[in-house]
Design a protein around this motif. Sequence first.
Motif, PDB file in Angstrom:
ATOM      1  N   TYR A   1      37.675 -64.141 -16.643  1.00 50.23           N
ATOM      2  CA  TYR A   1      36.374 -63.946 -17.303  1.00 50.23           C
ATOM      3  C   TYR A   1      35.228 -64.102 -16.305  1.00 50.23           C
ATOM      4  CZ  TYR A   1      38.340 -63.920 -22.043  1.00 50.23           C
ATOM      5  OH  TYR A   1      39.010 -63.580 -23.203  1.00 50.23           O
ATOM      6  N   TRP A   2      35.371 -65.008 -15.348  1.00 52.12           N
ATOM      7  CA  TRP A   2      34.351 -65.205 -14.327  1.00 52.12           C
ATOM      8  C   TRP A   2      34.199 -63.962 -13.463  1.00 52.12           C
ATOM      9  CZ3 TRP A   2      30.056 -66.504 -12.634  1.00 52.12           C
ATOM     10  CH2 TRP A   2      29.752 -66.895 -11.333  1.00 52.12           C
ATOM     11  N   GLU A   3      35.309 -63.335 -13.127  1.00 54.17           N
ATOM     12  CA  GLU A   3      35.239 -62.098 -12.344  1.00 54.17           C
ATOM     13  C   GLU A   3      34.520 -61.007 -13.121  1.00 54.17           C
ATOM     14  OE1 GLU A   3      36.000 -61.676  -9.148  1.00 54.17           O
ATOM     15  OE2 GLU A   3      36.417 -63.845  -9.150  1.00 54.17           O
ATOM     16  N   LYS A   4      34.811 -60.895 -14.427  1.00 49.51           N
ATOM     17  CA  LYS A   4      34.127 -59.899 -15.262  1.00 49.51           C
ATOM     18  C   LYS A   4      32.629 -60.202 -15.332  1.00 49.51           C
ATOM     19  CE  LYS A   4      38.026 -58.934 -18.396  1.00 49.51           C
ATOM     20  NZ  LYS A   4      38.501 -59.035 -19.803  1.00 49.51           N
ATOM     21  N   ALA A   5      32.313 -61.479 -15.493  1.00 49.30           N
ATOM     22  CA  ALA A   5      30.905 -61.868 -15.598  1.00 49.30           C
ATOM     23  C   ALA A   5      30.155 -61.543 -14.316  1.00 49.30           C
ATOM     24  CB  ALA A   5      30.802 -63.364 -15.917  1.00 49.30           C
TER      25      ALA A   5
ATOM     26  N   ALA B   1      34.340 -67.979 -19.662  1.00 53.13           N
ATOM     27  CA  ALA B   1      34.872 -68.569 -18.428  1.00 53.13           C
ATOM     28  C   ALA B   1      34.604 -70.072 -18.400  1.00 53.13           C
ATOM     29  CB  ALA B   1      34.251 -67.891 -17.210  1.00 53.13           C
ATOM     30  N   LEU B   2      33.372 -70.444 -18.708  1.00 51.22           N
ATOM     31  CA  LEU B   2      33.011 -71.859 -18.701  1.00 51.22           C
ATOM     32  C   LEU B   2      33.791 -72.639 -19.758  1.00 51.22           C
ATOM     33  CD1 LEU B   2      29.129 -71.482 -18.329  1.00 51.22           C
ATOM     34  CD2 LEU B   2      30.745 -72.161 -16.536  1.00 51.22           C
ATOM     35  N   SER B   3      33.981 -72.027 -20.920  1.00 50.31           N
ATOM     36  CA  SER B   3      34.624 -72.738 -22.034  1.00 50.31           C
ATOM     37  C   SER B   3      36.090 -73.026 -21.783  1.00 50.31           C
ATOM     38  CB  SER B   3      34.473 -71.937 -23.333  1.00 50.31           C
ATOM     39  OG  SER B   3      35.279 -70.772 -23.307  1.00 50.31           O
ATOM     40  N   LEU B   4      36.736 -72.235 -20.937  1.00 47.44           N
ATOM     41  CA  LEU B   4      38.178 -72.381 -20.688  1.00 47.44           C
ATOM     42  C   LEU B   4      38.492 -73.100 -19.384  1.00 47.44           C
ATOM     43  CD1 LEU B   4      39.379 -68.794 -21.723  1.00 47.44           C
ATOM     44  CD2 LEU B   4      39.492 -70.882 -23.103  1.00 47.44           C
ATOM     45  N   ALA B   5      37.456 -73.483 -18.634  1.00 50.58           N
ATOM     46  CA  ALA B   5      37.666 -73.913 -17.245  1.00 50.58           C
ATOM     47  C   ALA B   5      37.893 -75.400 -17.046  1.00 50.58           C
ATOM     48  CB  ALA B   5      36.467 -73.458 -16.390  1.00 50.58           C
ATOM     49  N   PHE B   6      37.807 -76.194 -18.108  1.00 53.81           N
ATOM     50  CA  PHE B   6      37.963 -77.643 -17.924  1.00 53.81           C
ATOM     51  C   PHE B   6      39.071 -78.177 -18.834  1.00 53.81           C
ATOM     52  CE2 PHE B   6      34.570 -76.798 -20.919  1.00 53.81           C
ATOM     53  CZ  PHE B   6      34.816 -77.655 -21.984  1.00 53.81           C
ATOM     54  N   ASP B   7      39.737 -79.200 -18.356  1.00 54.02           N
ATOM     55  CA  ASP B   7      40.924 -79.745 -19.012  1.00 54.02           C
ATOM     56  C   ASP B   7      40.523 -80.729 -20.117  1.00 54.02           C
ATOM     57  OD1 ASP B   7      43.304 -80.910 -19.743  1.00 54.02           O
ATOM     58  OD2 ASP B   7      44.058 -81.130 -17.695  1.00 54.02           O
ATOM     59  N   LYS B   8      40.554 -80.258 -21.352  1.00 53.09           N
ATOM     60  CA  LYS B   8      40.149 -81.110 -22.477  1.00 53.09           C
ATOM     61  C   LYS B   8      41.155 -82.239 -22.713  1.00 53.09           C
ATOM     62  CE  LYS B   8      38.219 -77.059 -24.843  1.00 53.09           C
ATOM     63  NZ  LYS B   8      38.220 -76.292 -26.101  1.00 53.09           N
ATOM     64  N   LYS B   9      42.417 -81.945 -22.506  1.00 53.23           N
ATOM     65  CA  LYS B   9      43.442 -82.967 -22.752  1.00 53.23           C
ATOM     66  C   LYS B   9      43.253 -84.154 -21.805  1.00 53.23           C
ATOM     67  CE  LYS B   9      48.331 -83.386 -23.892  1.00 53.23           C
ATOM     68  NZ  LYS B   9      48.525 -84.714 -23.344  1.00 53.23           N
ATOM     69  N   ALA B  10      42.865 -83.858 -20.565  1.00 53.14           N
ATOM     70  CA  ALA B  10      42.609 -84.942 -19.621  1.00 53.14           C
ATOM     71  C   ALA B  10      41.417 -85.781 -20.080  1.00 53.14           C
ATOM     72  CB  ALA B  10      42.353 -84.376 -18.229  1.00 53.14           C
ATOM     73  N   ILE B  11      40.443 -85.134 -20.706  1.00 50.55           N
ATOM     74  CA  ILE B  11      39.276 -85.864 -21.195  1.00 50.55           C
ATOM     75  C   ILE B  11      39.684 -86.866 -22.266  1.00 50.55           C
ATOM     76  CG2 ILE B  11      37.124 -85.634 -22.519  1.00 50.55           C
ATOM     77  CD1 ILE B  11      36.609 -83.025 -21.003  1.00 50.55           C
ATOM     78  N   VAL B  12      40.472 -86.426 -23.241  1.00 51.97           N
ATOM     79  CA  VAL B  12      40.826 -87.342 -24.337  1.00 51.97           C
ATOM     80  C   VAL B  12      41.894 -88.352 -23.919  1.00 51.97           C
ATOM     81  CG1 VAL B  12      40.155 -85.677 -26.091  1.00 51.97           C
ATOM     82  CG2 VAL B  12      42.533 -85.767 -25.363  1.00 51.97           C
ATOM     83  N   ASP B  13      42.826 -87.928 -23.045  1.00 51.39           N
ATOM     84  CA  ASP B  13      43.936 -88.816 -22.670  1.00 51.39           C
ATOM     85  C   ASP B  13      43.599 -89.769 -21.532  1.00 51.39           C
ATOM     86  OD1 ASP B  13      45.453 -87.621 -24.595  1.00 51.39           O
ATOM     87  OD2 ASP B  13      46.665 -86.407 -23.221  1.00 51.39           O
TER      88      ASP B  13
END
Length: 561
Positions: free
Chosen positions: A388-392, A331-343
């Motif tokens: 994934y957060w709901e499952k966790a 859940a944590l690994s998919l929750a943030f926008d990586k493209k926004a970080i690099v761009d």
Amino acid sequence: MKQAKWVMAFTLVLVLLAGCANSKSGSSAPPEGTAGSAAPSSASGSPAASGGSKIINLGKDVELASMDSAIATDGLSFEVIAATIEGLYTIDADGVPQLAIAEKADVSADGKTYTFTLRDAKWSNGTPVSAKDFEFAWKRLVDPATASEYSFIMGVAGVKNADDIVAGKKQIDELGVKAKDDKTLVVELDRPVAFFNSLLAFPSFFPINEAFYKEKGDQYALTADALLANGPFKMKTWEVGGTTFFLEKNPDYYDASKIQIDGLNYKVIKDTQQSVLAYENGDLDYVMLSGEQISKYQSNPEYHSIMAGYLWYLSPNQKVKGLENVNLRKALSLAFDKKAIVDDILKDGSIVADFAVPTLLATGPDGKDFRETAGTYPTTNKDEAKKYWEKAKSELGIDSIKLELLFEDTESATLVAQFIQSEIESTLPGVTFDLKSQPKKNRVELMQKGDFQVGLTRWGPDYADPMTYLDMWVTDSPNNYGFWSNKEYDGLIQSASKGDLASKPEERWAALKKAEKLVMDNAVIFPVYQKGNAVLIKPAVTGIEFHSVGVNIYYKNAVKK
């Protein structure tokens, strides 16, 4: 040279160019080579320039952590150590290993015994560099009492008995290295290692003068006076934690006649606006850019973008309650926008990382980059993150969790950490991320001790093979900050490094891909980005060499007009 094919190098030479890397570290850069960029520079307003001396003024955003080749773990430390000390080999502008302190290398027919003949070379105190200096340094590296984080690399190099000595199972004197006489060093391997020569250019394998080391005792390598050099430059002024340090040309270097600059003047400036101002004022010849500055300078001829090998990622400490749950980690690994970080934040040529092994690192037996044929893995997906957060929550019996994100206090790391905090908290209601900023040295120490919950960290390749990343996550690795343990993974790495697959290139490559898949499927790390470096270099400076593997920057061939 056969070893050359495995290297990825970035070289500064007036214009962006492609350098053909031949064969290194067991597998590496594609044969097509890599992009390079060239250096320009002239700090007209600097004291060095006004005095008529040819000193390159360098801006860095982190302190110099260590000058001890057995203790250093970070890129800047390796850069400065390599500017002052040479080993048996060095790396040329194209990333190809070349003889340095060794003037000759003889290899046995089975590839397991190397006999090095040393050239006439001196330490900066006038003492000859001898084979005993290498034997002492290598044995010190694997000595459990040294507690070197890089002791493992002696085993990666295949040096006989290295792993057993590090594990405390054999005596230090059983290491496969012996000074036959002052000029002859004999190294025994437990298996042939294709990238052995390239590894010998890495600082962990550099010599240490035993008499000088013992004379300085626990003060060794902590000040300029407690250091010796046998390389192009020597440390003139430095104290641990200081914001400035100076390297001067070493007149005792065996190749001193080819060094065309008088020294390297380092200034640590963490605020990039201040460092760019110093560059514009002529106080710096070289500076790294970030954020909005990159957009401002991209069309400037002094601007250069260089793809580096560093992978930045989040490391979850699985000993922290909740983080042992794979669904929370996913859940944590998919929750943030990586493209926004690099761009939008970095803007320095960095690329989104959805992998554990970076691109442009290693070429396989098929002649293709590892990333071309390795698996593809999920990138940012906030809807999936919520599932994934709901499952966790169900599995852990919780509705919320509070975690602390540790990061270093550079401007770029701070901006990235703040963005990740905002993204995760807005994507996953009930997850709270507190931020903990520390100087880089402290951040690393905390992670090494396991005194963290989630850490924003990075790793740069020491040699051009996927193993330089993948062996970090075996059980009990000193770099396995998250304390993940998986028997299948350990078996794959053991087999690919020293077992039955080590001599079967195609099968080994397949095993490494499978190992990476286990890391990604288990969310052992949360990859964020592969680093690009945006730099400004004054037009009068040329010849700085950039590499994506091992030591990242060499100044031996630098020129300042």
